[in-house]
Design a protein around this motif. Structure first.
Motif, mmCIF file in Angstrom:
data_model
loop_
_atom_site.group_PDB
_atom_site.id
_atom_site.type_symbol
_atom_site.label_atom_id
_atom_site.label_comp_id
_atom_site.label_asym_id
_atom_site.label_seq_id
_atom_site.Cartn_x
_atom_site.Cartn_y
_atom_site.Cartn_z
ATOM 1 N N TYR A 64 28.311 40.329 39.549
ATOM 2 C CA TYR A 64 27.905 41.743 39.430
ATOM 3 C C TYR A 64 28.508 42.403 38.194
ATOM 4 N N PRO A 65 29.845 42.374 38.017
ATOM 5 C CA PRO A 65 30.378 43.007 36.809
ATOM 6 C C PRO A 65 29.967 42.297 35.532
ATOM 7 N N LEU A 66 29.719 40.988 35.590
ATOM 8 C CA LEU A 66 29.305 40.277 34.390
ATOM 9 C C LEU A 66 27.934 40.742 33.925
ATOM 10 N N LEU A 284 41.236 44.013 28.411
ATOM 11 C CA LEU A 284 42.468 43.502 29.012
ATOM 12 C C LEU A 284 42.906 44.338 30.209
ATOM 13 N N THR A 285 42.653 45.648 30.162
ATOM 14 C CA THR A 285 43.019 46.517 31.283
ATOM 15 C C THR A 285 42.355 46.070 32.571
ATOM 16 N N ARG A 286 41.053 45.786 32.512
ATOM 17 C CA ARG A 286 40.359 45.359 33.728
ATOM 18 C C ARG A 286 40.761 43.938 34.140
ATOM 19 N N VAL A 287 41.037 43.076 33.168
ATOM 20 C CA VAL A 287 41.531 41.739 33.512
ATOM 21 C C VAL A 287 42.776 41.858 34.387
ATOM 22 N N LEU A 288 43.687 42.732 33.983
ATOM 23 C CA LEU A 288 44.975 42.847 34.673
ATOM 24 C C LEU A 288 44.904 43.696 35.937
ATOM 25 N N HIS A 289 44.043 44.705 35.943
ATOM 26 C CA HIS A 289 43.983 45.620 37.086
ATOM 27 C C HIS A 289 43.228 45.004 38.260
ATOM 28 N N LEU A 290 42.013 44.522 38.000
ATOM 29 C CA LEU A 290 41.163 44.056 39.092
ATOM 30 C C LEU A 290 41.027 42.543 39.162
ATOM 31 N N ALA A 408 31.189 48.480 28.526
ATOM 32 C CA ALA A 408 30.781 47.104 28.815
ATOM 33 C C ALA A 408 31.986 46.197 28.998
ATOM 34 N N PHE A 409 33.066 46.476 28.284
ATOM 35 C CA PHE A 409 34.250 45.635 28.396
ATOM 36 C C PHE A 409 34.971 45.807 29.729
ATOM 37 N N PHE A 410 34.815 46.951 30.379
ATOM 38 C CA PHE A 410 35.497 47.147 31.662
ATOM 39 C C PHE A 410 35.007 46.163 32.727
ATOM 40 N N PRO A 411 33.704 46.132 33.060
ATOM 41 C CA PRO A 411 33.273 45.153 34.064
ATOM 42 C C PRO A 411 33.388 43.709 33.591
ATOM 43 N N LEU A 412 33.221 43.475 32.288
ATOM 44 C CA LEU A 412 33.389 42.124 31.783
ATOM 45 C C LEU A 412 34.822 41.647 31.998
ATOM 46 N N GLY A 413 35.774 42.533 31.778
ATOM 47 C CA GLY A 413 37.172 42.174 32.016
ATOM 48 C C GLY A 413 37.431 41.815 33.465
ATOM 49 N N ALA A 415 35.242 40.440 35.566
ATOM 50 C CA ALA A 415 34.674 39.118 35.811
ATOM 51 C C ALA A 415 35.542 38.017 35.226
ATOM 52 N N ILE A 416 35.989 38.189 33.993
ATOM 53 C CA ILE A 416 36.816 37.164 33.360
ATOM 54 C C ILE A 416 38.187 37.098 34.027
ATOM 55 N N GLY A 417 38.732 38.245 34.443
ATOM 56 C CA GLY A 417 40.024 38.245 35.126
ATOM 57 C C GLY A 417 39.976 37.472 36.432
ATOM 58 N N VAL A 418 38.907 37.702 37.218
ATOM 59 C CA VAL A 418 38.739 36.950 38.463
ATOM 60 C C VAL A 418 38.700 35.451 38.172
ATOM 61 N N THR A 419 38.001 35.073 37.117
ATOM 62 C CA THR A 419 37.849 33.660 36.783
ATOM 63 C C THR A 419 39.153 33.050 36.292
ATOM 64 N N VAL A 420 39.830 33.719 35.371
ATOM 65 C CA VAL A 420 41.049 33.170 34.782
ATOM 66 C C VAL A 420 42.159 33.063 35.826
ATOM 67 N N PHE A 421 42.361 34.119 36.601
ATOM 68 C CA PHE A 421 43.411 34.053 37.615
ATOM 69 C C PHE A 421 43.040 33.059 38.715
ATOM 70 N N GLY A 422 41.748 32.945 39.004
ATOM 71 C CA GLY A 422 41.305 31.938 39.957
ATOM 72 C C GLY A 422 41.598 30.531 39.470
ATOM 73 N N ALA A 423 41.422 30.306 38.147
ATOM 74 C CA ALA A 423 41.730 28.994 37.577
ATOM 75 C C ALA A 423 43.220 28.680 37.711
#
Length: 511
Positions: A64-66, A284-290, A408-413, A415-423
């Protein structure tokens, strides 16, 4: 090719219409933002219902955010040409329909597809939101209106886990999607009756379809490479193909945008240090926050055994801190300037992640409580300053484009944050647990399926994954603090990138 031009000045809508526009647009923004975070609280129930693995859950949360992020820029250009109210209405209708499809999904694949359609509707709704407010309010009232819109969005994102916990506890996970139906219908009716249609801002020139297509393909390919790499192995053929496609797509996007007469994204904006810094830091804010939120939920629900509602209540600490500091950030910005405030926000987030790194196999949830508070407080300090810098640091003629990119960078962050931390979590669990079925269950937080003989090892592996997320998050937050100190001005002020002579001549610049 005819250059786009601004419409002639027109009288602002009456005060009552302004209030309705603010209320309806803010409500829509709250729904769209809520859907980014509310699904996190339901991941365990979704995993149990569909017997889904970690990769499926990552796509359910992240698609969804992606899609939302990939389509914000083209949706904004489309609204300039077709009319902002009309595009807003189409987006609300699409989002509402997709929410119903999510609620009746019969498989992880159907749920992912419906979430992708939600992302399309969300982007088409959100892109004209700020321009609708700009059209409705006179110049002296716009900052206040946008502030209300931002505060409502921050509050809805922060309260997503609590609202989701209550809904899942009482009605099941499908209710977090079906609950959007009634507000969606009300929004449609309200927008039709109460929002005054503003003039279209652009009449000449086609939408940059090649740029929009390349951006979407590149974003999807890169995200797939990261998700599949964690699940299939980084050397697998599909990961290599996706990574190459993503990098090639980005390179092609840059080439197309450099040559386009009316580009989707004016790449010259990145010559402005403050704008480039704000764009990167917004991501980066969204990567770290959500980004870590889904795994904190799995820790609280799956490993510690709390119900969805109990989990949501424990995450109120994070939510409340975001709301408090978001409201304070606007006032603090005028006193400290963006550089100091954003740097401080990332330092606070880093401290929060250090506390999360203390999680162990037998520690209670209160060990993470200071970390949740600091993570929320630091995140709340960032959103308003970064949006202010992104708009005020560029020429007025590029403000809408700059706002669209940062949004656009907020929801993208996310999606990528979920993926990176999941990895990271997957790597820790995989290194500790050799049995594939056991590893899959633990990664998805399905501890009820873990045999008693393996429970201690499973708890240790999952807790080590949360600790690894904490250490990685702290390091990334410190990088954010250093970037903010180096790129953001002490006081935001307009800057102008070089403008080609032909653009000055045909009147595009400054309009």
């Amino acid at each position: 090719m005819t250059a786009p031009h601004a419409s002639p000045p027109q009288a602002s809508p009456p005060r009552g219409s302004r209030r309705w526009t603010l209320a309806l647009v803010s409500t829509a923004g709250a729904l769209l933002t809520l859907d980014i975070t509310i699904v996190n609280i339901a991941v365990e129930d979704i995993a149990a219902d569909f017997r889904a693995g970690l990769a499926d859950l990552q796509w359910v949360v992240g698609v969804y955010p992606l899609v939302f992020a990939a389509l914000l820029l083209p949706a904004g250009s489309l609204s300039d040409r077709l009319g902002r109210r009309e595009v807003f209405l189409a987006g609300v209708a699409g989002f509402t329909l997709a929410s119903g499809l999510c609620g009746i999904a019969g498989s992880p694949e159907m749920l992912m597809a419906a979430r992708a359609i939600q992302g399309i509707g969300g982007a088409v709704t959100f892109a004209p939101a700020i321009p609708l407010l700009v059209s409705a309010f006179p110049a002296e009232r716009r900052a206040s209106a946008i502030g209300v819109f931002s505060a409502v969005g921050a509050a809805s994102a922060a309260l997503g886990p609590l609202a989701g916990g209550a809904l899942v506890e009482v009605f099941g996970w499908r209710s977090i999607f079906l609950v959007n139906l009634l507000p969606g219908v009300i929004l449609l009716a309200g927008a039709l009756l109460r929002i005054t249609a503003p003039p279209r801002e652009s009449w000449g020139g086609p939408l940059d379809l090649p740029g929009a297509a390349l951006a979407a393909v590149a974003l999807f390919a890169i995200n797939y490479a990261v998700v599949a790499g964690a699940d299939h192995g980084w050397r697998s053929a599909d990961v290599a193909v996706a990574a190459c496609a993503g990098l090639a797509g980005l390179a092609a996007f840059v080439l197309v945008e450099r040559r386009a007469a009316q580009p989707l994204l004016d790449l010259r904006l990145f010559r402005i240090a403050s704008f480039a810094g704000a764009a990167a830091l917004s991501f980066l804010t969204r990567v770290l926050h959500l980004g870590p939120l889904a795994y904190l939920v799995l820790w609280l629900q799956g490993m510690l055994g709390y119900s969805p509602l109990e989990t949501g209540i424990r995450l109120v600490a994070l939510s409340a801190a975001v709301i408090v500091t978001s409201l304070a950030a606007g006032r603090l910005l005028g006193r400290t300037g963006p550089a100091a405030l954003v740097t401080a926000g990332f330092v606070v987030i880093a401290l929060g992640f250090v506390f999360l790194a203390q999680v162990g196999a037998e520690t209670p949830w209160t060990v993470a409580l200071p970390g949740l508070v600091l993570l929320g407080a630091g995140s709340g300090l960032l959103y308003a300053p970064l949006m202010t810098v992104s708009v005020s640091g560029v020429p007025p003629a590029r403000a809408g484009m700059a706002s669209g990119l940062v949004n656009a960078f907020f929801p993208l962050g996310t999606a990528i944050g979920v993926t990176v931390f999941g990895a990271l979590l997957s790597a820790q669990v995989g290194a500790a647990l050799a049995d594939e079925r056991l590893r899959t269950a633990v990664e998805a937080g399905r501890f009820a399926e873990v045999p008693a003989t393996s429970l201690a090892a499973a708890r240790t592996a999952f807790a080590d994954g949360i600790a690894a997320i904490g250490l990685a998050g702290a390091a990334l937050a410190l990088v954010g603090a250093l970037t903010a100190a180096a790129t953001l001005r002490r006081r935001a002020s307009p800057a102008t990138p070089p403008v080609p002579a032909e653009e000055k001549a045909d009147g595009r610049h400054g309009r």
